[in-house]
Design a protein around this motif. Structure first.
Motif, mmCIF file in Angstrom:
data_model
loop_
_atom_site.group_PDB
_atom_site.id
_atom_site.type_symbol
_atom_site.label_atom_id
_atom_site.label_comp_id
_atom_site.label_asym_id
_atom_site.label_seq_id
_atom_site.Cartn_x
_atom_site.Cartn_y
_atom_site.Cartn_z
ATOM 1 N N UNK A 137 -42.863 -3.542 -60.448
ATOM 2 C CA UNK A 137 -41.539 -2.996 -59.655
ATOM 3 C C UNK A 137 -40.696 -4.167 -59.768
ATOM 4 N N UNK A 138 -39.558 -3.665 -60.533
ATOM 5 C CA UNK A 138 -38.424 -4.629 -60.631
ATOM 6 C C UNK A 138 -37.448 -4.496 -59.426
ATOM 7 N N UNK A 139 -36.974 -5.461 -58.967
ATOM 8 C CA UNK A 139 -36.097 -5.421 -57.616
ATOM 9 C C UNK A 139 -34.602 -4.944 -58.335
ATOM 10 N N UNK A 140 -34.165 -4.157 -57.242
ATOM 11 C CA UNK A 140 -32.866 -3.690 -57.728
ATOM 12 C C UNK A 140 -32.754 -2.103 -58.162
ATOM 13 N N UNK A 141 -31.802 -1.586 -58.472
ATOM 14 C CA UNK A 141 -31.793 -0.332 -58.808
ATOM 15 C C UNK A 141 -30.639 -0.052 -60.015
ATOM 16 N N UNK A 142 -30.714 1.202 -60.426
ATOM 17 C CA UNK A 142 -29.563 1.458 -61.665
ATOM 18 C C UNK A 142 -30.080 1.029 -63.030
ATOM 19 N N UNK A 143 -29.090 1.080 -63.809
ATOM 20 C CA UNK A 143 -29.356 0.827 -65.320
ATOM 21 C C UNK A 143 -30.092 -0.746 -65.576
ATOM 22 N N UNK A 144 -29.358 -1.540 -64.895
ATOM 23 C CA UNK A 144 -29.887 -3.069 -64.977
ATOM 24 C C UNK A 144 -31.321 -2.999 -64.792
ATOM 25 N N UNK A 145 -31.830 -2.559 -63.373
ATOM 26 C CA UNK A 145 -33.124 -2.476 -63.387
ATOM 27 C C UNK A 145 -34.147 -1.500 -64.349
ATOM 28 N N UNK A 146 -33.732 -0.500 -64.636
ATOM 29 C CA UNK A 146 -34.273 0.391 -65.844
ATOM 30 C C UNK A 146 -34.542 -0.606 -67.072
ATOM 31 N N UNK A 147 -33.403 -1.076 -67.448
ATOM 32 C CA UNK A 147 -33.482 -2.018 -68.716
ATOM 33 C C UNK A 147 -34.203 -3.321 -68.704
ATOM 34 N N UNK A 148 -34.399 -3.676 -67.507
ATOM 35 C CA UNK A 148 -35.301 -4.918 -67.318
ATOM 36 C C UNK A 148 -36.522 -4.707 -67.376
ATOM 37 N N UNK A 184 -38.028 -2.123 -68.785
ATOM 38 C CA UNK A 184 -38.248 -1.923 -70.243
ATOM 39 C C UNK A 184 -38.744 -3.162 -71.137
ATOM 40 N N UNK A 185 -37.963 -4.093 -70.575
ATOM 41 C CA UNK A 185 -38.201 -5.469 -71.375
ATOM 42 C C UNK A 185 -39.672 -6.233 -70.765
ATOM 43 N N UNK A 186 -40.047 -5.870 -69.282
ATOM 44 C CA UNK A 186 -41.212 -6.617 -68.998
ATOM 45 C C UNK A 186 -42.381 -5.790 -69.648
ATOM 46 N N UNK A 187 -42.216 -4.305 -69.770
ATOM 47 C CA UNK A 187 -43.199 -3.688 -70.256
ATOM 48 C C UNK A 187 -43.315 -3.983 -71.771
ATOM 49 N N UNK A 188 -42.367 -4.306 -72.667
ATOM 50 C CA UNK A 188 -42.461 -4.574 -73.955
ATOM 51 C C UNK A 188 -43.142 -5.901 -74.198
ATOM 52 N N UNK A 189 -42.871 -7.018 -73.155
ATOM 53 C CA UNK A 189 -43.438 -8.406 -73.033
ATOM 54 C C UNK A 189 -44.909 -8.372 -72.715
ATOM 55 N N UNK A 190 -45.043 -7.291 -71.599
ATOM 56 C CA UNK A 190 -46.582 -7.334 -71.256
ATOM 57 C C UNK A 190 -47.568 -6.891 -72.698
ATOM 58 N N UNK A 191 -46.936 -5.818 -73.216
ATOM 59 C CA UNK A 191 -47.833 -5.494 -74.353
ATOM 60 C C UNK A 191 -47.988 -6.721 -75.617
ATOM 61 N N UNK A 192 -46.682 -7.440 -75.721
ATOM 62 C CA UNK A 192 -46.942 -8.439 -76.737
ATOM 63 C C UNK A 192 -47.794 -9.635 -76.109
ATOM 64 N N UNK A 193 -47.800 -9.840 -74.941
ATOM 65 C CA UNK A 193 -48.627 -10.935 -74.271
ATOM 66 C C UNK A 193 -50.172 -10.723 -74.222
ATOM 67 N N UNK A 194 -50.300 -9.189 -74.095
ATOM 68 C CA UNK A 194 -51.640 -8.753 -73.984
ATOM 69 C C UNK A 194 -52.370 -9.162 -75.380
#
Length: 568
Positions: free
Chosen positions: A384-395, A397-407
């Motif tokens: 759960x990323x703090x905030x709402x709107x496009x910025x939260x949705x983009x962030x 996506x970045x965390x999800x991509x980074x998680x897969x890479x770090x895994x």
């Protein structure tokens, strides 16, 4: 107390003797002249009535000195015949400062004559007092006459001033009424604007507007929105069509309205019973026309100005709602596009649900992910990323991509979270996130998991008991402090279910998060074993219903169920 009598009253002489006794007694007792005269006059009248009745009467006098020291003289007249019940007893009292001890009646004619002369003396004194009063009244009357003459002269001088004051008062009352009306209009405009702008949904705005105007300012309200499809039976009044074409308010009635800022149309055929006012609804572009049928036979200038301003604010509110809907749809599409398609494994079955918020800017940073690593282990995560709107949705996506890479570089959930924390700290200022990661290895009932400021996961044991994984989580991702997360382990035998979720599922404004976690535990325990074993998607739906029902949500909701498969 002293008493005298009774004296039998059969003749005028008896009556005169009794009256003389009463006069002598009241005089000796110091009864005031006027009270004495009233007392004796009333007694004389009663004695006259006794003589006229033709019956025999008994009269008695009594004096009394009560404890307060003020004396009283009582006279009682009753029938001499005790059997005469039809003739009532008559009593009269008078107060006096003192009471003589001797009560005697005149014994002869001489005494009666002296009593009569004494009565004349009292009468003379009363007449003297009345003459003095008459003289005083005449003096007051003369003085009043002169005063009245002065008052009449003063009235003549004040009459014109009164008329002028009356006109000023009328003007003041009219000004007050106008100011009060303006205050009511401004108050209504403010309240109506607040009601319309309280929602970012165009449907809510369009539903509320008629209720605000009818019946106080309009008999009927018609909303013509240009982007709505027209039907064959749709009819628009000429005033609405002209307002749409010219962009100016239009007035249509049997008479000219002469309203400020409004064009008067020629009287239409047939002439409407009530005037029509059509006002364009303008945003960044024309949106439609608001047409009001007046509540009365005329539209007032002040009300018209208010209605035009309300229509302007309605247009802005509608335009903002539509732009918000476009922004929301874009963000929601982006967010859903980033949600993972769940993998299928032999040992673990997965079911996920994501629900956006229904109140406010309803796109948040809630996300889930699940994927199989090269060594065959299954990694699942909820964040759960703090905030709402496009910025939260983009962030998100970045965390999800980074998680897969770090895994690919770290073999434990804690290692992945530690790397994500460093990433968010270095790149995203004033933005934080929570997350929980769990790792399932093939054929191993032990599950490794780690959390970063996330609500505790729940485990449903095969027999239905609930366990809360309330081990202390690490800090939120992005907090400006270095931190290394810790792995935890749990045994998840076949038939068990692990529930990961975001705070939107359990948190309520009025009660915090703990009661919601307990509700989630009860709902998870109530699920049927067959449903969890054979249809985990249906179980996820069943789990959400008692927790969310159909109420509005301020936050989005994410749920991920991980069920250990029972092998035959």
């Amino acid at each position: 107390m002293n008493a005298a009598g009774p004296w039998t009253i059969t003749s005028a002489t008896d009556a005169a003797r009794a009256r003389a006794a009463a006069a002598r007694l009241t005089t000796a007792a110091g009864v005031a002249l006027i009270e004495r005269a009233r007392f004796l006059t009333a007694m004389t009248e009663k004695l006259r009535q006794c003589l006229e009745s033709g019956h025999t009467w008994d009269l008695s006098l009594r004096t009394d000195i009560p404890a307060d020291g003020h004396g009283r003289i009582d006279v009682t007249v009753r029938p001499a015949d005790p059997a005469a019940h039809d003739r009532p007893v008559w009593r009269l009292s008078v107060a006096c400062p003192g009471v003589p001890r001797d009560i005697t009646a005149p014994a002869n004619v001489t005494d009666i004559a002296e009593a009569l002369l004494a009565a004349d003396a009292d009468t003379a004194e009363l007449l003297g007092r009345l003459d003095a009063r008459d003289e005083q009244v005449r003096s007051y009357r003369d003085e009043l006459h002169h005063t009245n003459q002065g008052v009449l002269a003063l009235h003549a001088e004040l009459d014109s001033a009164d008329r002028s004051q009356h006109e000023l008062l009328k003007d003041e009352q009219a000004a007050r009424a106008q100011a009060e009306n303006a205050r009511h209009l401004l108050t209504f405009l403010t309240d109506a604007s607040d009601a319309l702008t309280a929602s970012l949904h165009a449907e809510d705005i369009l539903r509320r507007l008629p209720g605000l105007l009818v019946p106080r300012y309009a008999r009927h309200v018609d909303l013509w929105l240009f982007d709505e499809p027209a039907t064959l039976h749709t009819h628009r009044p000429a005033a609405a069509v002209t307002a749409a074409r010219t962009g100016r308010p239009q007035h249509a009635a049997a008479h000219a309205g002469d309203l400020p800022g409004v064009d008067d149309l020629p009287a239409p055929e047939p002439v409407p019973e009530h005037p029509l006012l059509s006002v364009p609804l303008l945003g960044r572009e024309p949106l439609g026309v608001l047409t009001l049928t007046a509540a009365g036979t005329r539209l007032e200038a002040d009300e018209t100005i208010m209605l035009i301003e309300l229509a302007r604010r309605t247009g802005i509110a509608l335009d903002n709602a539509r732009r918000y809907a476009q922004h929301r749809d874009t963000a929601e599409t982006l967010q859903r596009a980033q949600l993972t398609e769940l993998p299928t494994t032999r040992d673990v079955r997965l079911a996920a649900r994501y629900l956006p918020a229904t109140h406010g800017l309803n796109i948040g940073g809630d996300w889930y992910d699940a994927f199989v690593q090269p060594d065959g282990s299954l990694l699942v995560a909820v964040g759960d990323v703090t905030g709402h709107g496009l910025h939260a949705a983009v962030t998100m996506g970045q965390l999800r991509t980074a998680l897969r890479a770090y895994a690919l570089e770290s073999d434990t959930p804690a290692g992945i979270l530690t790397r994500l924390h460093r990433l968010v700290r270095s790149q995203q200022h004033e933005l934080y996130a929570t997350a929980v990661i769990a790792c399932f290895r093939p054929g191993d009932p032990t599950v490794l998991w780690a959390a970063a400021g996330h609500p505790p996961a729940l485990v449903r044991e095969p027999e239905g008991t609930i366990r809360v994984l309330d081990d202390k989580p690490g800090i939120m991702l992005g907090v400006p402090l270095p931190h290394r997360y810790r792995d935890h382990s749990l045994t998840l035998p076949p038939g068990s279910t692990l529930a990961l979720y975001t705070d939107g599922l359990v948190e309520r404004r009025s009660e915090g998060i703990d009661p919601g976690i307990h509700r989630l535990g009860r709902a998870l325990a109530a699920l049927g074993t067959a449903e969890l074993d054979h249809d985990l998607d249906a179980a996820a739906e069943s789990l959400l219903k008692p927790l969310l029902d159909e109420s509005e949500r301020d936050d989005d909701v994410c749920l991920l169920l991980c069920g250990r498969t029972r092998h035959p």
